[in-house]
Design a protein around this motif. Structure first.
Motif, PDB file in Angstrom:
ATOM      1  N   PHE A 172     105.605  33.933  47.306  1.00  0.00           N
ATOM      2  CA  PHE A 172     106.683  34.101  46.551  1.00  0.00           C
ATOM      3  C   PHE A 172     107.215  33.119  45.638  1.00  0.00           C
ATOM      4  O   PHE A 172     107.451  33.212  44.499  1.00  0.00           O
ATOM      5  N   ILE A 173     107.141  31.891  46.141  1.00  0.00           N
ATOM      6  CA  ILE A 173     107.304  30.479  45.446  1.00  0.00           C
ATOM      7  C   ILE A 173     106.188  30.616  44.272  1.00  0.00           C
ATOM      8  O   ILE A 173     106.547  29.913  43.185  1.00  0.00           O
ATOM      9  N   SER A 174     105.094  30.825  44.840  1.00  0.00           N
ATOM     10  CA  SER A 174     103.745  30.738  43.605  1.00  0.00           C
ATOM     11  C   SER A 174     104.165  31.782  42.867  1.00  0.00           C
ATOM     12  O   SER A 174     103.702  31.350  41.417  1.00  0.00           O
ATOM     13  N   VAL A 187     105.452  32.399  36.644  1.00  0.00           N
ATOM     14  CA  VAL A 187     106.354  32.912  35.531  1.00  0.00           C
ATOM     15  C   VAL A 187     107.238  31.995  35.009  1.00  0.00           C
ATOM     16  O   VAL A 187     108.078  32.106  34.217  1.00  0.00           O
ATOM     17  N   GLY A 188     107.331  30.731  35.591  1.00  0.00           N
ATOM     18  CA  GLY A 188     108.114  29.511  34.867  1.00  0.00           C
ATOM     19  C   GLY A 188     109.515  29.363  35.322  1.00  0.00           C
ATOM     20  O   GLY A 188     110.463  28.727  34.464  1.00  0.00           O
ATOM     21  N   ALA A 189     109.727  30.082  36.482  1.00  0.00           N
ATOM     22  CA  ALA A 189     111.211  29.789  37.223  1.00  0.00           C
ATOM     23  C   ALA A 189     111.642  28.489  37.181  1.00  0.00           C
ATOM     24  O   ALA A 189     112.822  28.481  37.382  1.00  0.00           O
ATOM     25  N   PHE A 190     110.777  27.727  37.496  1.00  0.00           N
ATOM     26  CA  PHE A 190     111.290  26.240  37.831  1.00  0.00           C
ATOM     27  C   PHE A 190     111.309  25.450  36.331  1.00  0.00           C
ATOM     28  O   PHE A 190     111.578  24.126  36.350  1.00  0.00           O
ATOM     29  N   GLY A 193     107.834  21.028  39.109  1.00  0.00           N
ATOM     30  CA  GLY A 193     109.011  20.401  39.058  1.00  0.00           C
ATOM     31  C   GLY A 193     109.393  20.225  40.500  1.00  0.00           C
ATOM     32  O   GLY A 193     110.689  19.349  40.552  1.00  0.00           O
ATOM     33  N   TRP A 194     109.016  20.652  41.376  1.00  0.00           N
ATOM     34  CA  TRP A 194     109.533  20.574  42.765  1.00  0.00           C
ATOM     35  C   TRP A 194     109.054  19.190  43.533  1.00  0.00           C
ATOM     36  O   TRP A 194     107.922  19.446  44.060  1.00  0.00           O
TER      37      TRP A 194
END
Length: 540
Positions: free
Chosen positions: A204-206, A211-214, A322-323
């Motif tokens: 899910f995180i991948s 999709v650029g959510a970070f 970015g995490w």
């Protein structure tokens, strides 16, 4: 093998269908009850159906599935790795159908190892068993080596020497694995669910990263284009993925070994066999796909032969998005997966060694069990193979991983070929003796030609998996680790056969008298089960 007696066993009633009125009988040998614990061949039948399902699905999903798949990306790129794991996935699916048919019919201690001796040749069983034991011993050292690679993210070598971690692992797993099969089953059940959920979270995180959510921008299939993909290193990289894939898929067949400690093998084994499809699609194909989406195959942090430390492709992708603390999160998952995988690895080693001792193919000391049916001598001996991880004090941890993967992967193809060949022999014997397939408690899917083709695939991949060693200049180290298992297996087989003068088991001589049979009439089964329980109480 003893013929079926008129006295019914207290455990597994059976129904034989025919033209005459249905007859319910048992063909399992009587079990022993000590201190309220059911023992069979000295082992405790403490595994439940839910244990077997999770063992088949997630037991040997180890720490290296998080970081080791990065080696597949490094070798062949995202598409090359996906294709390689998909082909081996088919092999494993067909293999488990073979395991299910024979093991459900004969759920005995030692599983497919003993099936090979009973239906092929005792020398064949001897060679197969010892090679399988050595394979898992190598994988144990590999798991410890890989865990040290990851733990150095938190604790550098200056603070904790490599041998220190090995000693910690040795003490911890010596205690954990001698607590009994029920503890093993419960650990694998809950840790198995944890690992499955962990992968779902990582997927899910991948997706969010992709999709650029970070805030990192849309990735899409960027890394499936040159130079990162879709396939890198050509046929050489693709060929090496087959060895890596076999090393990761191996372990699904431990359902057969666990059958001797399973309470209801007639129902539990088929359920475990069927669940392997989800493991192939969700775990292996899913991990390769999502890691290949977010991590470039040329990332310097990926595991390779020169690595002294390594990161998971998940960690690399999450950090690039970015995490920054993603490494801590992934490494926690890796440590828990490591505990579960090593627990399962030692379980397999010890049960194979125990089975060998029972049949006088290993020193009898390894057949000693506790009053609760724990083969603690075999367990404590097997744990010591983890000290192979100390090889990383002389060469890089990445080289140790590559060497051990090559040895273990080639041994896996030998073991799988032996399992499929045994299944083909059993099926031929059943046909020869006119036994109706409708009586099989579990029947392998489709035509028998699927399994003949699977045998061919296993032998073919075994022979070609080290072909890169023959390139100029000749790589003798790669040649040795890729093919050492073949002459070793032949030597074990020929040596045992000549010394004990064993002979091939003829189809007409195969003993099927104690096989489990398909049951359709549950009411009749419950009635006989009640009578058997009363009989057991009178006996004890």
């Amino acid at each position: 093998m003893a013929q079926t007696s008129d006295l019914e066993s207290p455990s597994c009633p059976q129904k034989i269908s025919g033209d005459e009125k249905s007859i319910v009988k048992t063909t399992e040998k009587p079990v022993d009850v000590q201190n309220g614990i059911i023992l069979d061949d000295g082992l405790q039948r403490g595994l439940l159906g839910r244990h077997v399902t999770l063992i088949s699905l997630a037991s040997v999903i180890g720490a290296s599935c998080f970081y080791g798949f990065g080696y597949a990306l490094y070798l062949s790129g995202p598409l090359g790795a996906l294709i390689g794991f998909g082909i081996v996935g088919f092999i494993v699916w067909a293999l488990m159908q073979s395991v299910g048919e024979v093991t459900t019919m004969f759920p005995i201690a030692g599983g497919f190892v003993e099936h090979a001796g009973r239906f092929v040749d005792p020398a064949f069983s001897f060679a197969m068993a010892w090679m399988y034991y050595f394979m898992w011993s190598v994988f144990l050292g590999s798991e410890w080596n890989g865990a040290i690679l990851i733990l150095q993210y938190w604790v550098p070598e200056e603070k904790m020497p490599l041998y220190g971690w090995v000693i910690v692992f040795w003490v911890f797993f010596s205690i954990l694995t001698t607590l009994g099969v029920v503890v093993y089953g419960e650990i694998e059940y809950y840790f198995g669910w944890f690992k499955i959920i962990s992968f779902a979270v990582c997927f899910f995180i991948s997706f969010l990263v992709n999709v650029g959510a970070f805030g990192n921008g849309y990735i899409g299939f960027r890394y499936w284009n040159p130079p990162e993909g879709p396939i890198v290193n050509g046929i050489n990289g693709f060929g090496q993925v087959f060895v890596l894939a076999s090393a990761y898929y191996v372990g699904t067949e431990i359902v057969s070994l666990a059958a001797g400690e399973t309470k209801d093998p007639r129902n539990s084994i088929p359920t475990g066999v069927d669940s392997v499809v989800y493991r192939i699609v969700f775990v292996y194909m899913g991990v390769i796909f999502f890691q290949g989406l977010i991590c470039p195959s040329n990332a310097p942090e990926l595991l390779n032969a020169e690595s002294t430390v390594a990161s998971s492709p998940f960690t690399i992708g999450f950090v690039q998005a970015g995490w920054k603390s993603a490494g801590d999160f992934i490494n926690v998952l890796i440590v828990i997966a490591f505990i579960s995988a090593v627990n399962g690895c030692i379980y397999v080693q010890s049960r194979v060694l125990y089975s060998l001792a029972l049949s006088h193919r290993a020193p009898q000391v390894f057949a000693i069990t506790s009053t609760k049916g724990v083969p603690y001598v075999s367990i404590l001996t097997s744990v010591c193979w983890g000290f192979l991880a100390l090889m990383n004090m002389k060469v890089t941890a990445g080289q140790v991983f590559a060497y051990m993967t090559s040895v273990g992967g080639s041994a896996a193809y030998i073991a799988w070929a032996g399992i499929v060949f045994t299944h083909l022999r059993v099926r031929s014997g059943l046909v020869k003796q006119g036994i109706n397939p409708s009586t099989y408690p579990f029947k392998a899917f489709g035509s028998i030609w699927i399994y003949r083709f699977n045998l061919f695939l296993n032998v073919f991949l075994l022979l070609i998996q080290g072909f890169t060693a023959f390139e100029k200049p000749f790589n003798w180290r790669l040649f040795v680790v890729s093919y050492i298992t073949i002459p070793t297996t032949i030597l074990l087989f020929v040596g045992y056969k000549l010394y004990h003068k064993t002979r091939w088991v003829r189809l007409s001589e195969m003993d099927f008298s104690d096989r489990l049979l398909k049951i359709d009439d549950e009411d009749e089964v419950k009635k006989v089960s009640f009578i058997n329980k009363l009989t057991a109480k009178v006996r004890h």
